[in-house]
Design a protein around this motif. Sequence first.
Motif, short mmCIF file in Angstrom:
data_model
loop_
_atom_site.label_atom_id
_atom_site.label_comp_id
_atom_site.label_asym_id
_atom_site.label_seq_id
_atom_site.Cartn_x
_atom_site.Cartn_y
_atom_site.Cartn_z
N GLU A 417 -48.79 -6.84 18.47
CA GLU A 417 -48.98 -7.37 19.62
C GLU A 417 -49.72 -5.97 20.57
O GLU A 417 -48.81 -5.47 20.59
N HIS A 448 -48.01 -15.97 15.85
CA HIS A 448 -46.48 -14.73 16.03
C HIS A 448 -47.16 -13.64 17.39
O HIS A 448 -45.93 -13.11 18.24
N GLU A 449 -48.51 -13.26 17.28
CA GLU A 449 -48.51 -11.78 17.68
C GLU A 449 -49.43 -12.37 18.87
O GLU A 449 -48.87 -12.05 19.55
N HIS A 452 -46.38 -13.45 21.21
CA HIS A 452 -45.77 -11.82 21.78
C HIS A 452 -45.99 -11.70 22.86
O HIS A 452 -45.20 -10.52 24.02
N GLU A 471 -38.80 -9.96 19.54
CA GLU A 471 -39.49 -10.55 18.13
C GLU A 471 -38.20 -11.77 17.70
O GLU A 471 -38.53 -13.01 16.91
N ASN A 474 -39.83 -14.60 19.70
CA ASN A 474 -40.97 -14.89 19.56
C ASN A 474 -40.51 -15.39 18.44
O ASN A 474 -41.85 -16.83 18.03
N TYR A 526 -35.39 -10.71 13.48
CA TYR A 526 -36.56 -11.87 13.65
C TYR A 526 -35.51 -13.05 12.75
O TYR A 526 -35.44 -14.28 13.79
ZN LIG Z 1 -43.55 -9.62 16.76
#
Ligand SMILES: [Zn+2]
Length: 808
Positions: A417, A448-449, A452, A471, A474, A526
């Motif tokens: 990201e 996800h990206e 970010h 992480e 997110n 995560y």
């Molecule tokens: Zn990530």
Amino acid sequence: MQKQHYRISLTAPENDPSSNTMKQSVYLFIGITLYFSKLCIGQLPSYEDDPFRQIHELLPTPNESRLASGAPGPNYWQQKVDYDIKVSLDDTKQRLKGYETISYKNNSPHSLKYLWLQLDQNRFAPESDEALTQEAPNLDGISFNGLRSQLYRQSFDGGYKIKKVMDSKGNPLKTQTVGTMMRIDLEKPLHPKSKISFSVEWEHNIIDADLNRARGGYEFFKKDKNYIYELAQWFPRMASYTDYTGWQHKQFLGRGEFTLEFGDYKVEITAPSDNIVAATGELQNPQQILTEEQNKRWENAIKTGETTFIVNPEEAKKTQENKNKPKNTKTWIFKAENVRDFAWASSRKFIWDAKYHEFAPGKRAWAMSFYPNEAEPLWSKYSTASITHTLDIYSKFTFDYPYPVAISVNGPVFGMEYPMICFNGPRPEEDGTYSEGTKNALIGVVIHEVGHNWFPMIVNSDERQWTWMDEGLNTFLQFLAQAEWQQKWSSGRGKPKSITSYMSSSTQRPIMTNSESIHQFGNNAYSKPAAALNVLRETVIGRDLFDFAFKEYSTRWMFKRPEPADFFRSMEDASGVDLDWFWRGWFYTTKNVDVAMKSLRLYQIDTKDPDIEKPLKKEKREEIDAKDLIDSRNEPLPKLVEKNRELLDFYNKFDPLDVTESDRREYNEFLKSLEPEELKLLSLRRKFYVIEIENIGGLVSPVILDITYADGKRGTVRIPAEIWKRNTKTVKKLVVAKKEITQIEIDPMLETADTDRNNNYWPPRPIESRFQLQKRKKETNPMQKAKEEENRSKEQKNEKKKKSSGKD
Ligand SMILES: [Zn+2]
């Protein structure tokens, strides 16, 4: 676990002059409560072991920069860094050459004698800390690619070649390189509120991302001999200077990501003229760069709001197959405001689609994807759709997306990201088919990206120190976005039940651990924080309060740099719930939730009526006596008192459980002494169940009990975690019921991350599993193999003979 039966004996206070009916009934209730609470008093946890102790000593003392409420204070400051960069891509040597001017504004109240610059590419230098601290691979089972990577890493000429570092007048500045960092010594200290600008000229080789997993690099396509470049950490960037750690110049070892300052960027990218360039920010010279047709398509995309090809698949194919690659170049100019980094991608293979998307009423941003034909048909269907979905959902849970574009690029990097742009890897098979896993991986990684952008590109946490702050948060929001993509997302992180095996494993570190020291990276930084936030949202605080608090944290720290304490404090401040026990248990320890059923006791009120109670006792006694092995074997034996009857007396006939007239008289007197209210209580025909629960995992948790009654009806009891306040090991809970309890299940909806569900039931259940029967393969011995070989060569000879005779 047996259900045990007990009878409760009620006693009235004697001749209390102040007693009235009301008071007495209160006493009676207190009596019952005390009776039960006596059962519940266990070992008080020591001060050190108290899971509810406030976490003040774990957090930094609040000040006027970072308030006790978790919000940034009136003295909050952060530096500002603007970049003006000219860079050119060498497509024949896979090399970048750049020249940049950095303008640094010192907003801190301190004078700075030197500045620190991050030289992330030095990670790829042969003698870097990252290279030297790599452990040997497992050569016993190494793949071809694994071995190629090992050899490549040893021969790659990586790292920056810094040509010049000059002040604004062109005079050289004194520097000192320390691994991936470089100190720049200033002639005069840079005082508070003052500015300095200086320039750096540099070059470096681009890494082959297929052979060295990095956050950027190139991918080479053998078929058409073209490249996709994804450029990240590609220019010297200012290290951050902060109120909590001074210069953040921990070495870049590959895992701990980046700590960066906000600023404005102007970047001029010179690439082969047939390349399409995607970058952080907005293109400033589309009239010069794009064809008339492409500009028209762009205008059309604005008008329709539909996903539109700016470069379509056929055009991309044509460009990549062109044998005469152009010698000339084009310079793409991008500007980006208030970003903490800048990344870009370039290739002649790129298809480009774009949607001018309205993600909130009146709020629009460009969602765009860049990918080669190898990514089709998956990418045109899902990439831009995943971006727009992310813009919708993340804006709803935090704040409106503030940037003008959001880009997803397909290339060699699986998922990485940057502000406004990210790199995503999943592709279909060569024949265009794909598995459900690949499809979900693509949608998931794009969400996800792109996600970010919020954490950490805008809520700018210190990634080099805390991986979970971007992480974890997110991944949690990614989970919420996937939940609104389709019902039942088949895999992924975020559900409490998905983290249970990690939380009961032995190689854990607390979430509050520096990036480089984490074991089981994905689970720690995560999955566990994402699951923790779901437990908070669904079970501890509730959705409304949680969403309010999370939004408050996000907006407070938008374009600022929060620390863990700011998150913990903001969530408490806005929700009004004391969560210190939760942060302590989930973020500072490696304990797990394992709550177990220990026992179930049934109490009923003793009526004191001898005609009821004594026969009951008798029944019980007979039940037990009937089971007695020795008594039953002794029965046939001749007994002395039967032969010699004068030895019998009163006690041979006496049974203390026979009802006597004096028992009845006593009972009637007792009844007369009771107030009407007390009489009512005495005749209460309820079942008082005491459920004993054990905390095996050590992490305190809310307890959810699903209770089934004899009539098939069910009820849920939700107990807050504070039940463990006085005893962290075992607690007892009273349930008053009209009907008999037939079953109890702890955590019936899998919401608390309980690591062992086998002990969650009353009555206990057998632990079920299925085992497979294997049939052993017959092995051939060397003699048999030799014989087989003989037969095979005979057959081949015969075959040849047949063929040659057939020709004749
Ligand atoms: Zn990530």
